[in-house]
Design an enzyme around this catalytic site. Structure first.
Site, PDB file in Angstrom:
ATOM      1  N   ASP A 224       0.866  -1.182   0.000  1.00 21.68           N
ATOM      2  CA  ASP A 224       0.000   0.000   0.000  1.00 21.68           C
ATOM      3  C   ASP A 224       0.904   1.234   0.000  1.00 21.68           C
ATOM      4  O   ASP A 224       2.035   1.146  -0.469  1.00 21.68           O
ATOM      5  CB  ASP A 224      -0.961  -0.068   1.200  1.00 21.68           C
ATOM      6  CG  ASP A 224      -2.238   0.737   0.966  1.00 21.68           C
ATOM      7  OD1 ASP A 224      -2.136   1.880   0.479  1.00 21.68           O
ATOM      8  OD2 ASP A 224      -3.341   0.246   1.263  1.00 21.68           O
ATOM      9  N   HIS A 247       2.200   1.991  -3.159  1.00 12.79           N
ATOM     10  CA  HIS A 247       1.270   2.954  -3.751  1.00 12.79           C
ATOM     11  C   HIS A 247       1.798   4.379  -3.687  1.00 12.79           C
ATOM     12  O   HIS A 247       1.043   5.340  -3.832  1.00 12.79           O
ATOM     13  CB  HIS A 247      -0.115   2.850  -3.084  1.00 12.79           C
ATOM     14  CG  HIS A 247      -0.790   1.536  -3.329  1.00 12.79           C
ATOM     15  ND1 HIS A 247      -2.032   1.224  -2.834  1.00 12.79           N
ATOM     16  CD2 HIS A 247      -0.387   0.445  -4.029  1.00 12.79           C
ATOM     17  CE1 HIS A 247      -2.365  -0.010  -3.204  1.00 12.79           C
ATOM     18  NE2 HIS A 247      -1.380  -0.498  -3.924  1.00 12.79           N
TER      19      HIS A 247
END
Ligand SMILES: *[C@@H]1O[C@H](CO)[C@@H](O)[C@H](O)[C@H]1NC(C)=O
Ligand SMILES: *[C@@H]1O[C@H](CO)[C@@H](O)[C@H](O)[C@H]1NC(C)=O
Ligand SMILES: *[C@@H]1O[C@H](CO)[C@@H](O)[C@H](O)[C@H]1NC(C)=O
Ligand SMILES: *[C@@H]1O[C@H](CO)[C@@H](O)[C@H](O)[C@H]1NC(C)=O
Ligand SMILES: *[C@@H]1O[C@H](CO)[C@@H](O)[C@H](O)[C@H]1NC(C)=O
Ligand SMILES: *[C@@H]1O[C@H](CO)[C@@H](O)[C@H](O)[C@H]1NC(C)=O
Ligand SMILES: *[C@@H]1O[C@H](CO)[C@@H](O)[C@H](O)[C@H]1NC(C)=O
Ligand SMILES: *[C@@H]1O[C@H](CO)[C@@H](O)[C@H](O)[C@H]1NC(C)=O
Length: 405
Positions: A224, A247
């Site tokens: 993430d 991310h």
């Protein structure tokens, strides 16, 4: 006789000094409190006993986890400690979490928690292994009923002041690797964070409600956000981060809850972002409550094969959460991008999707040089996309900018 006496006195003084010195410093090894580094014995009781004594110690204490593999249930290292200081936490060995979620009470946010501590130092070169493999496949379903519907955080720092975290490795957390909340003056440097690129919701470092936060020299490979700066973070400095997979480096998501505090004063410098789904991102929820994020600078950032290298997304939405098409009410203001270069996997290299109610103000782009490296042969050049984004440009620009003045 006189000389003899003098020598005796000097000797006694020397002894006394040594006694003072030894009474001021003490090492508390968890293994002296019954911890067994066989990777199987559960050690939380021994860790807590060693912690209590080191925390209450009148003098400078070290809480030491020596080399070896220690299996550990969730533990909280709570303060305040003696004289508003804290033991130095030296983790040389490996800590292994239970892989089964059953060992984590539903109300518990984290596996290892440090709370209400000042002058805390955590180091030692050890490994904090969250053993996340077993739970990742059932996220988000298995989070249901847990606190905030989230998987346990590997290491949580809550209400810590004047704290330094360095030389540790966070591996395979179930949820967020490192969370820092409600804190003041925290520095994290020279650590690394590793989890597979497809491990869900494993943010590298997530912070909220923290003033004076410094994050430098950190390698983050995760599933993430490498770093997420949440509500109420002020005076944040981030530099020399290697991020990817993951991310990207994010502000937000903001506006998920009522009464969130503003974000103000963030500098992100000298970072490399590789193979990530975003580069530098600001995300606020659609339909969010009013709020503000301002004075944010991204400078000297190298993108390598990044999808969405520069992105503001004010209609942020996740498939398993409530989604709203209503505009965000979070005002973004004074957002600078300077010397951002490298390669984009997406055709749109710069994307500013701002709120139609509170358009982004004071966005500035200076020396932006991004090249398309995606696999669509029909794409001939990189582009920008803007809605309700006001600002100015300086220096070199590729893609062609689309800010309104
Ligand atoms: C702590 O140690 C100092 C000196 O080492 C001593 O003066 C003080 O009385 C001690 N405090 C307590 C509460 O024992
Ligand atoms: C308590 O902390 C203060 C400030 O950090 C320090 O000067 C003092 O020596 C400490 N006292 C003891 C007894 O450790
Ligand atoms: C922040 O914390 C560090 C580490 O404890 C300390 O050395 C420094 O003086 C603190 N800074 C401020 C402004 O208090
Ligand atoms: C938000 O703040 C208002 C005013 O202080 C208060 O009435 C309300 O209960 C708060 N909402 C939440 C979810 O905390
Ligand atoms: C960032 O990089 C520049 C240029 O290489 C260098 O002068 C500066 O000291 C670096 N800053 C930090 C905080 O690493
Ligand atoms: C990006 O991912 C590719 C394919 O997985 C890998 O070969 C490459 O080394 C990665 N690049 C970087 C800079 O991490
Ligand atoms: C943002 O920066 C401007 C100019 O540097 C300053 O006047 C303003 O007070 C800052 N705002 C916040 C909320 O930090
Ligand atoms: C670039 O990123 C894309 C999408 O994440 C990935 O499929 C591809 O393997 C990467 N290419 C290289 C050369 O790393």
């Amino acid at each position: 006789m006189k000389i003899d006496m003098a020598i005796k006195m000097v000797f006694m003084a020397f002894l006394a000094m040594n006694m003072v010195r030894t009474s001021l410093c003490k090492d508390f090894y968890v293994t002296d409190y019954g911890a067994i580094p066989d990777g199987k014995t559960e050690n939380s009781e021994a860790f807590l006993k060693a912690w209590e004594e080191s925390c209450a110690y009148n003098g400078s204490a070290k809480f030491i986890v020596p080399k070896g593999t220690f299996f550990l249930y969730p533990v909280t290292f709570a303060g305040p400690c003696y004289n508003h200081s804290s033991p130095k936490v030296v983790i040389q060995g490996t800590l292994n979490a239970p892989s089964d979620l059953k060992q984590f009470p539903a109300t518990r946010m984290a596996w290892i928690e440090f709370r209400v501590l000042s002058k805390l130092v955590v180091n030692g070169g050890g490994i904090i292994n969250g053993q996340g493999h077993q739970v990742w496949p059932c996220v988000p379903r298995c989070g249901a009923g847990r606190k905030s519907n989230k998987m346990p955080i590997n290491i949580l720092f809550s209400q810590v002041h004047d704290t330094i975290i360095t030389d540790i490795h966070s591996v395979d957390s179930k949820g967020v690797h490192l969370k820092i909340q409600r804190s003041l003056n925290v520095t994290v440097h020279n650590i690394d964070i590793t989890a597979p690129g497809n491990s869900p919701n494993t943010d590298g470092i997530y912070s909220s409600l923290t003033n004076f936060l410094t994050l430098t020299n950190i390698n983050i490979k995760t599933g993430d956000d490498c770093i997420a700066i949440g509500q109420g973070c002020t005076n944040v400095f981030i530099a020399n981060i290697h991020c990817g997979p993951g991310h990207g480096i994010s502000v937000g998501s903001l506006g998920a809850h009522e009464n969130e505090s503003n974000v103000a004063g963030l500098v992100v410098k000298n970072c490399t972002v590789s193979n990530t789904t975003n580069g530098v991102r600001i995300k606020t929820w659609g339909g969010s409550k009013p709020g503000k994020a301002s004075n944010i600078t991204f400078e000297n950032i190298l993108m390598k094969n990044v999808s969405n290298p520069i992105i503001i997304d004010q209609g942020y939405c996740q498939k398993y959460k409530r989604c709203s098409n209503a505009p965000s009410l979070i005002q973004l203001e004074n957002i600078k991008y300077k010397n951002i270069r490298g390669t984009s996997f997406d055709e749109v290299g710069v994307s500013f999707e701002c709120s139609k109610v509170v358009p982004c103000k004071g966005v500035s782009l200076e020396d932006i040089d991004l090249k398309y490296v995606g696999d669509d042969e029909a794409v001939t050049s990189i582009t920008s996309s803007c809605t309700f984004a006001l600002g100015k440009t300086m220096g070199f620009q590729n893609p062609n900018p689309c800010l309104s003045s």
